[in-house]
Design an enzyme around this catalytic site. Structure first.
Site, PDB file in Angstrom:
ATOM      1  N   LYS A 179       0.809  -1.223   0.000  1.00 24.35           N
ATOM      2  CA  LYS A 179       0.000   0.000   0.000  1.00 24.35           C
ATOM      3  C   LYS A 179       0.840   1.269   0.000  1.00 24.35           C
ATOM      4  O   LYS A 179       2.035   1.247   0.314  1.00 24.35           O
ATOM      5  CB  LYS A 179      -0.998  -0.025   1.163  1.00 24.35           C
ATOM      6  CG  LYS A 179      -2.198  -0.919   0.827  1.00 24.35           C
ATOM      7  CD  LYS A 179      -3.320  -0.852   1.824  1.00 24.35           C
ATOM      8  CE  LYS A 179      -4.473  -1.751   1.334  1.00 24.35           C
ATOM      9  NZ  LYS A 179      -5.515  -1.928   2.343  1.00 24.35           N
ATOM     10  N   ARG A 183      -3.794  -9.963   4.907  1.00 24.42           N
ATOM     11  CA  ARG A 183      -4.172  -9.977   3.481  1.00 24.42           C
ATOM     12  C   ARG A 183      -2.984  -9.455   2.673  1.00 24.42           C
ATOM     13  O   ARG A 183      -2.606  -8.297   2.815  1.00 24.42           O
ATOM     14  CB  ARG A 183      -5.412  -9.105   3.315  1.00 24.42           C
ATOM     15  CG  ARG A 183      -5.985  -9.092   1.911  1.00 24.42           C
ATOM     16  CD  ARG A 183      -7.186  -8.164   1.853  1.00 24.42           C
ATOM     17  NE  ARG A 183      -7.718  -8.065   0.500  1.00 24.42           N
ATOM     18  CZ  ARG A 183      -7.211  -7.258  -0.417  1.00 24.42           C
ATOM     19  NH1 ARG A 183      -6.182  -6.496  -0.154  1.00 24.42           N
ATOM     20  NH2 ARG A 183      -7.750  -7.220  -1.634  1.00 24.42           N
TER      21      ARG A 183
HETATM   22  C1  7PJ Z   1      -8.296  -4.300   1.814  1.00 23.75           C
HETATM   23  C2  7PJ Z   1      -9.340  -5.095   1.355  1.00 23.75           C
HETATM   24  C3  7PJ Z   1      -7.986  -4.276   3.202  1.00 23.75           C
HETATM   25  C4  7PJ Z   1      -9.778  -5.843   3.488  1.00 23.75           C
HETATM   26  C5  7PJ Z   1      -8.463  -4.047  -0.313  1.00 23.75           C
HETATM   27  C6  7PJ Z   1      -5.505  -3.118  -1.771  1.00 23.75           C
HETATM   28  C7  7PJ Z   1      -6.803  -2.435  -1.895  1.00 23.75           C
HETATM   29  N1  7PJ Z   1     -10.072  -5.857   2.182  1.00 23.75           N
HETATM   30  N2  7PJ Z   1      -9.434  -4.917   0.018  1.00 23.75           N
HETATM   31  N3  7PJ Z   1      -8.769  -5.060   3.997  1.00 23.75           N
HETATM   32  N4  7PJ Z   1      -7.734  -3.663   0.742  1.00 23.75           N
HETATM   33  N5  7PJ Z   1     -10.480  -6.577   4.342  1.00 23.75           N
HETATM   34  O1  7PJ Z   1      -5.382  -4.338  -1.709  1.00 23.75           O
HETATM   35  O2  7PJ Z   1      -4.504  -2.354  -1.752  1.00 23.75           O
HETATM   36  O3  7PJ Z   1      -7.100  -3.581   3.707  1.00 23.75           O
HETATM   37  S1  7PJ Z   1      -8.239  -3.512  -1.952  1.00 23.75           S
END
Ligand code: 7PJ
Length: 287
Positions: free
Chosen positions: A229, A263
């Site tokens: 990020k 994640r």
């Molecule tokens: C997240 C997500 C996060 C959860 C994305 C990216 C943007 N779902 N979906 N938490 N980020 N739960 O992957 O940079 O931080 S999309």
């Protein structure tokens, strides 16, 4: 022992996910415009091959997303999202027997993918879309509820908070827990996420991670997503393809502050970082 976070396992459809130790969720984008690997895995076969590799590297969950939520992204129609996500979910379940999480805010996508065998729902809007609470409750699946102010297309316009960001996030999540329970979605099925990078400045993100252990009082599993990020890009001045070391440092810190699901894009290295961190926290390991 680090068992202060409620249940040690989540029933995810046919899969039982042991979260007595931190697990890695691999990101599988099926959007043509996702910011870091957009366009690389749009074809279903490519997506499957990528998921297979992440599973081999130790991912416990594959998070499939068909709507880009990167800052400034425009919304896709529900039909478009379903067309992208459904065939991938179906094959991940049938051919790889994967525990699939679906990154969506659309009730229809929740319903359809749950019927196809998805084992978890992941909503960056915290089930605030009309019908989302009902669809999630009806699915019977665990749901990750994330904090975000505003919508992806507007959230980064001078994000400001009247109160300390960690207090705003905690109050928001408490409110969503209540809303979920009122809709029949039991507390035991919830996973909480502070939403790094969503409507937050770099300083907000750094503070939120440093103080993330404050969310543990809510007694639910915590998911953290910081992989590649822009908070890393800004602190280290690195383009997205050079953010792995930064991502691993943040993953380790998140584990130390209570995260039970990480994640990530880079599954193999993340599994090592997470397991090493956990071994120190436990002062031991199981080979
Ligand atoms: C997240 C997500 C996060 C959860 C994305 C990216 C943007 N779902 N979906 N938490 N980020 N739960 O992957 O940079 O931080 S999309």
């Amino acid at each position: 022992m680090n068992d202060g976070q409620g249940a040690s396992a989540l029933q995810c459809g046919r899969h039982r996910l042991d979260i007595s130790f931190p697990r890695v969720m691999g990101i599988l984008n099926v959007t043509p415009d996702s910011f870091s690997d957009g366009g690389q895995h749009t074809a279903i076969d490519d997506a499957l091959r990528h998921a297979e590799r992440m599973l081999a590297e130790g991912a416990a969950i594959i998070d499939v997303g068909g709507e880009s939520t990167r800052p400034g992204a425009s919304e896709v129609s529900t039909q478009q999202e379903l067309d992208r996500v459904a065939p991938v979910v179906e094959r991940l379940v049938r051919e790889l027997d994967a525990l699939v999480s679906v990154d969506t805010s659309a009730p229809e996508v929740m319903r359809e993918t749950a019927a196809l065998g998805a084992g978890m729902l992941n909503d960056v809007r915290g089930l605030r879309r009309e019908g989302a609470l009902g669809a999630a409750a009806h699915s019977g699946l665990p749901v990750c509820v994330m904090h975000m102010v505003g919508e992806p297309d507007t959230m980064q316009r001078a994000p400001g908070y009247e109160q300390p960001v960690e207090e705003v996030v905690k109050a928001f999540l408490e409110e969503r827990i209540r809303a979920c329970e009122a809709a029949g979605l039991r507390r035991e099925r919830l996973i909480l996420d502070p939403g790094f990078g969503f409507g937050k400045s770099v300083e907000h993100n750094l503070r939120l991670l440093n103080r993330m252990a404050g969310l543990e009082v809510l007694g639910l599993p915590i998911l953290a997503g910081m992989s590649r990020k822009s908070m890393i890009g800004k602190v280290l001045e690195r383009p997205v393809e050079e953010r792995l070391p930064g991502s691993l440092a943040l993953a380790a810190m998140a584990v130390e502050r209570g995260a039970r699901i990480l994640r990530v894009h880079d599954v193999g290295p993340s599994v090592d970082a997470v397991n090493m961190t956990w071994a120190v926290m436990e002062e031991g390991f199981t080979p």
